[in-house]
Design a protein around this motif. Structure first.
Motif, short mmCIF file in Angstrom:
data_model
loop_
_atom_site.label_atom_id
_atom_site.label_comp_id
_atom_site.label_asym_id
_atom_site.label_seq_id
_atom_site.Cartn_x
_atom_site.Cartn_y
_atom_site.Cartn_z
N LEU A 1 2.66 9.88 -10.10
CA LEU A 1 1.82 10.04 -11.29
C LEU A 1 0.97 11.31 -11.20
O LEU A 1 0.79 12.01 -12.21
CB LEU A 1 0.92 8.81 -11.48
CG LEU A 1 1.67 7.53 -11.88
CD1 LEU A 1 0.73 6.34 -11.83
CD2 LEU A 1 2.30 7.69 -13.25
N LYS A 2 0.48 11.62 -10.03
CA LYS A 2 -0.30 12.85 -9.86
C LYS A 2 0.59 14.09 -10.06
O LYS A 2 0.15 15.09 -10.62
CB LYS A 2 -0.97 12.87 -8.49
CG LYS A 2 -2.12 11.89 -8.41
CD LYS A 2 -2.72 11.83 -7.02
CE LYS A 2 -3.83 10.79 -6.95
NZ LYS A 2 -4.40 10.70 -5.61
N ALA B 1 8.07 7.05 -11.90
CA ALA B 1 6.90 6.23 -11.59
C ALA B 1 7.03 4.86 -12.25
O ALA B 1 6.74 3.83 -11.63
CB ALA B 1 5.62 6.92 -12.05
N GLN C 1 2.27 1.68 -3.48
CA GLN C 1 1.23 2.17 -4.38
C GLN C 1 0.97 3.66 -4.14
O GLN C 1 0.80 4.42 -5.09
CB GLN C 1 -0.05 1.37 -4.22
CG GLN C 1 -1.13 1.80 -5.19
CD GLN C 1 -2.39 0.97 -5.06
OE1 GLN C 1 -2.57 0.25 -4.09
NE2 GLN C 1 -3.25 1.08 -6.04
N ARG C 2 0.95 4.07 -2.90
CA ARG C 2 0.73 5.48 -2.56
C ARG C 2 1.83 6.35 -3.16
O ARG C 2 1.57 7.40 -3.75
CB ARG C 2 0.66 5.66 -1.05
CG ARG C 2 0.40 7.10 -0.61
CD ARG C 2 0.59 7.28 0.89
NE ARG C 2 1.85 6.81 1.41
CZ ARG C 2 3.02 7.45 1.28
NH1 ARG C 2 3.09 8.58 0.62
NH2 ARG C 2 4.12 6.95 1.79
N ARG D 1 0.98 14.47 -13.69
CA ARG D 1 -0.25 15.04 -14.26
C ARG D 1 -0.25 16.56 -14.08
O ARG D 1 -0.59 17.31 -15.00
CB ARG D 1 -1.48 14.42 -13.63
CG ARG D 1 -2.78 14.99 -14.18
CD ARG D 1 -4.01 14.29 -13.71
NE ARG D 1 -4.05 14.11 -12.26
CZ ARG D 1 -4.86 13.28 -11.63
NH1 ARG D 1 -5.71 12.54 -12.31
NH2 ARG D 1 -4.85 13.18 -10.32
N ILE E 1 3.75 5.64 -5.74
CA ILE E 1 3.62 5.63 -7.20
C ILE E 1 2.51 6.58 -7.64
O ILE E 1 2.68 7.36 -8.58
CB ILE E 1 3.38 4.20 -7.72
CG1 ILE E 1 4.66 3.36 -7.53
CG2 ILE E 1 2.93 4.19 -9.17
CD1 ILE E 1 4.45 1.87 -7.67
N LEU E 2 1.38 6.51 -6.96
CA LEU E 2 0.27 7.41 -7.30
C LEU E 2 0.64 8.87 -7.11
O LEU E 2 0.27 9.73 -7.92
CB LEU E 2 -0.98 7.06 -6.48
CG LEU E 2 -1.70 5.80 -6.92
CD1 LEU E 2 -2.79 5.43 -5.92
CD2 LEU E 2 -2.29 5.97 -8.31
N ASN E 3 1.41 9.16 -6.06
CA ASN E 3 1.86 10.54 -5.84
C ASN E 3 2.73 11.02 -7.00
O ASN E 3 2.60 12.15 -7.46
CB ASN E 3 2.61 10.67 -4.52
CG ASN E 3 1.69 10.66 -3.33
OD1 ASN E 3 0.49 10.89 -3.44
ND2 ASN E 3 2.24 10.37 -2.17
N SER F 1 0.83 -1.20 0.00
CA SER F 1 0.00 0.00 0.00
C SER F 1 0.86 1.25 0.00
O SER F 1 0.54 2.23 -0.68
CB SER F 1 -0.92 0.01 1.22
OG SER F 1 -1.86 -1.02 1.12
#
Length: 108
Positions: free
Chosen positions: A26-27, A63, A19-20, A30, A22-24, A16
């Motif tokens: 990617l955001k 990422a 994943q957090r 963005r 990686i998402l950070n 988890s």
């Protein structure tokens, strides 16, 4: 993070956390891509556009490497002695080492 240091390798909490992160990334990418679009739309100078584009590219690369590193750790965890054999069955979508290597090379 002090709490993640106490987490056993391969645990759900560690996954988890990965994943957090990686998402950070990617955001962040963005947001940087939005800045590139805004710079192009507003007619910003070349230096600004290229600088923002470089930031997007770097964030996406990081990422991608993090995603592959996580997959590699998962594969290695499954190969360690004493790993539950049913975990391999539940993860039929798991990548082979050759597939991981190919993915890794696409990022370089």
């Amino acid at each position: 993070m002090a709490a993640s240091a106490d987490v056993a390798p391969g645990s759900d909490a560690q996954a988890s956390d990965a994943q957090r992160r990686i998402l950070n990334r990617l955001k962040r990418a963005r947001g940087q891509l939005n800045a590139v679009i805004d710079a192009v739309e507003s007619g910003s100078d070349c230096r600004t556009v290229v600088t923002q584009l470089s930031a997007v590219s770097s964030a996406l690369d990081k990422a991608g490497f993090a995603i592959i590193a996580t997959a590699m750790r998962d594969c290695l965890d499954d190969e360690r002695p004493g790993a539950a054999s049913d975990a391999r069955v539940h993860r039929a979508d798991r990548l082979t080492v050759d597939e991981l290597e190919k993915l890794f090379l696409t990022l370089s």
